[in-house]
Design a protein around this motif. Structure first.
Motif, PDB file in Angstrom:
ATOM      1  N   ASP A   1       0.865  -1.174   0.000  1.00 38.21           N
ATOM      2  CA  ASP A   1       0.000   0.000   0.000  1.00 38.21           C
ATOM      3  C   ASP A   1       0.901   1.224   0.000  1.00 38.21           C
ATOM      4  O   ASP A   1       1.958   1.233   0.641  1.00 38.21           O
TER       5      ASP A   1
ATOM      6  N   ARG B   1      -3.921   0.435  -6.683  1.00 38.84           N
ATOM      7  CA  ARG B   1      -4.332  -0.749  -5.914  1.00 38.84           C
ATOM      8  C   ARG B   1      -5.333  -0.361  -4.831  1.00 38.84           C
ATOM      9  O   ARG B   1      -6.307  -1.086  -4.575  1.00 38.84           O
TER      10      ARG B   1
ATOM     11  N   LYS C   1      -9.365  -1.500  -4.234  1.00 41.98           N
ATOM     12  CA  LYS C   1      -9.908  -1.899  -2.933  1.00 41.98           C
ATOM     13  C   LYS C   1     -11.207  -1.155  -2.623  1.00 41.98           C
ATOM     14  O   LYS C   1     -12.168  -1.737  -2.098  1.00 41.98           O
TER      15      LYS C   1
ATOM     16  N   LEU D   1      -8.960  -8.165  -6.251  1.00 47.81           N
ATOM     17  CA  LEU D   1      -7.651  -7.631  -5.869  1.00 47.81           C
ATOM     18  C   LEU D   1      -6.563  -8.683  -6.074  1.00 47.81           C
ATOM     19  O   LEU D   1      -5.489  -8.385  -6.622  1.00 47.81           O
TER      20      LEU D   1
ATOM     21  N   ASP E   1      -3.275  -8.551  -8.582  1.00 42.53           N
ATOM     22  CA  ASP E   1      -1.927  -8.878  -8.117  1.00 42.53           C
ATOM     23  C   ASP E   1      -1.334 -10.022  -8.940  1.00 42.53           C
ATOM     24  O   ASP E   1      -0.155 -10.014  -9.295  1.00 42.53           O
TER      25      ASP E   1
ATOM     26  N   TYR F   1      -5.226  -2.856 -11.920  1.00 46.62           N
ATOM     27  CA  TYR F   1      -6.029  -2.290 -10.834  1.00 46.62           C
ATOM     28  C   TYR F   1      -7.024  -1.271 -11.380  1.00 46.62           C
ATOM     29  O   TYR F   1      -8.216  -1.287 -11.008  1.00 46.62           O
TER      30      TYR F   1
END
Length: 439
Positions: free
Chosen positions: A94, A108, A112, A203, A207, A339
């Motif tokens: 993060d 990212r 979320k 998510l 990744d 993302y």
């Protein structure tokens, strides 16, 4: 320190970890990282690791250059191609401001937030990816050439398919890193390959896309080859796509099919939402000049349409049963920031659900050979990066999903890229110089 962080610290000590790599990606989806020693990981969890944001395109300027990386403990993965003992591990991070607030340019973090909105409405989005790439030979100095590894075609076997052992090594490596490869095969182009991995939450899937590209390139390099995810690396061969498979679960059940032969109305609204917004978000699904050499050819869509099984459509519903029933979005390619792309796709589907959008009838024909009187009535995808920029810049939908701090910088990057392409004159040479080594 959370229990998960404590478990990670125990793993680091017990497995003789020697290096820790903290990874994130820039606005264009290119992975960046910094390495720290394992003794510094506990402090990284608590206080972050600072870096110069002004050196990352689109992140900041020299007057606001300090940002911090905070490792996400649940993303711990061992890098199997690195030495053992003396392991190397990786975390996704993060990105935060010095005051501890989330950095607005962290894509990212944006995904979320979209996932949280999805869950607030009672849905969990499951996403899987089908990644295509080319393998090229390298020269005596290890630099990539434009000579493909083999002359194989779709589903060919060894000895014609010379990528078989590379794909196996990639799949085994992915398994060790927590990804679950399901199928791998030679694709239609010479030296072209595809590996599909099992669906996951949004998510984790994003990744995984970043991880997948890194693994493929690393294993290829270890074998004296070069892997390219460029959408159209060879102008006279088929392009490489990144097909996105999506389903929605509600109360643990996949709502994309409620009984044999029928879609749920909610699933239909989700699909229509994606169809309606794809032209506006194409800049984030097909993000480079070279992307538009692929669209509309050899299995890549050109029009906004859907059908069952038909691979000439933007959205197809593959033949599947139970939890595997899904929609497949066929326009994206691997040059994306996953993302941003997934945040937009999910948001478009949720908008369709909120508006109870009615799914248009399917287009059950081969659109590559359909008569002009039919295709002329259909909405087309953008045919150039410039057209995609114009659509995104005017889109209220895009502006509701992508924060201004990200959108303005992303548009500036893409406008500059389009301008460089126009000044270069030869688009094919421009793509080779600007994308081949980096995508």
């Amino acid at each position: 320190m959370t229990n998960t962080m404590k478990e990670v610290m125990n793993f680091i000590r017990e497995h003789d970890v020697k290096f820790v790599r903290l990874a994130f990606c820039d606005l264009q989806g290119r992975q960046k990282n910094i390495s720290i020693m394992p003794e510094e990981l506990e402090a990284a969890f608590e206080n972050g690791v600072s870096f110069d944001a002004s050196a990352i395109e689109g992140f900041g300027d020299i007057t606001h250059s300090d940002l911090l990386l905070f490792p996400d403990p649940v993303t711990l993965a061992v890098l199997p191609w690195r030495p053992a003992p003396g392991l190397v591990v990786r975390f996704f991070c993060d990105i935060k401001n010095p005051d501890g607030s989330a950095f607005a340019g962290d894509s990212r973090y944006l995904l979320k937030q979209v996932i949280a909105k999805c869950e607030e409405r009672g849905y969990i989005c499951k996403i899987g990816a089908e990644c295509e790439f080319y393998l090229f030979k390298t020269d005596e100095e290890g630099n990539p050439t434009h000579e493909t590894l083999d002359q194989g075609s779709y589903f060919d076997m060894a000895p014609i398919d010379k990528g078989e052992n590379i794909r196996r090594e990639i799949c085994l490596c992915l398994e060790e890193m927590g990804l679950k490869p399901e199928t791998s095969h030679h694709e239609r182009g010479p030296g072209q390959n595809e590996i599909n991995f099992k669906y996951a939450d949004a998510l984790t899937c994003a990744d995984h896309i970043i991880t997948f590209k890194w693994v493929v390139k690393s294993i290829a390099a270890r074998n004296g080859l070069f892997a390219s995810f460029m959408p159209k690396p060879l102008q006279r061969e088929v392009g490489s796509g990144l097909h996105i498979n999506l389903s929605l679960t509600q109360n643990g059940l996949n709502i994309f099919k409620n009984k044999e032969g029928e879609h749920s109305k909610t699933a239909e609204s989700f699909i229509q939402g994606v169809l309606d917004r794809t032209p506006e978000m194409t800049l984030f699904l097909n993000s480079i000049v070279n992307s538009y050499d692929r669209l509309g050819k050899d299995g890549a869509p050109k029009y906004v349409s859907w059908s069952h099984g038909n691979r000439s459509q933007l959205v197809r519903i593959p033949a599947a049963i139970k939890e595997r029933v899904r929609m497949e979005l066929r326009s994206p390619d691997s040059a994306i920031n996953p993302y941003l792309a997934l945040a937009l796709i999910i948001s478009a589907g949720l908008e369709g659900i909120a508006g109870e959008a009615r799914l248009v009838p399917p287009t059950d024909m081969d659109l590559y050979h359909a008569p002009r009187e039919i295709t002329g009535q259909m909405k087309a995808l953008p045919v150039s990066l410039q057209e995609a920029i114009d659509l995104a810049e005017c889109s209220n939908f895009v502006k509701t999903v992508i924060p201004e701090e990200i959108l303005s910088k992303y548009l500036a990057i893409k406008k500059a890229e389009e301008d460089r392409s126009l000044r270069a004159g030869n688009k094919e040479d421009f793509s080779k110089e600007n994308y081949f080594d980096f995508i």
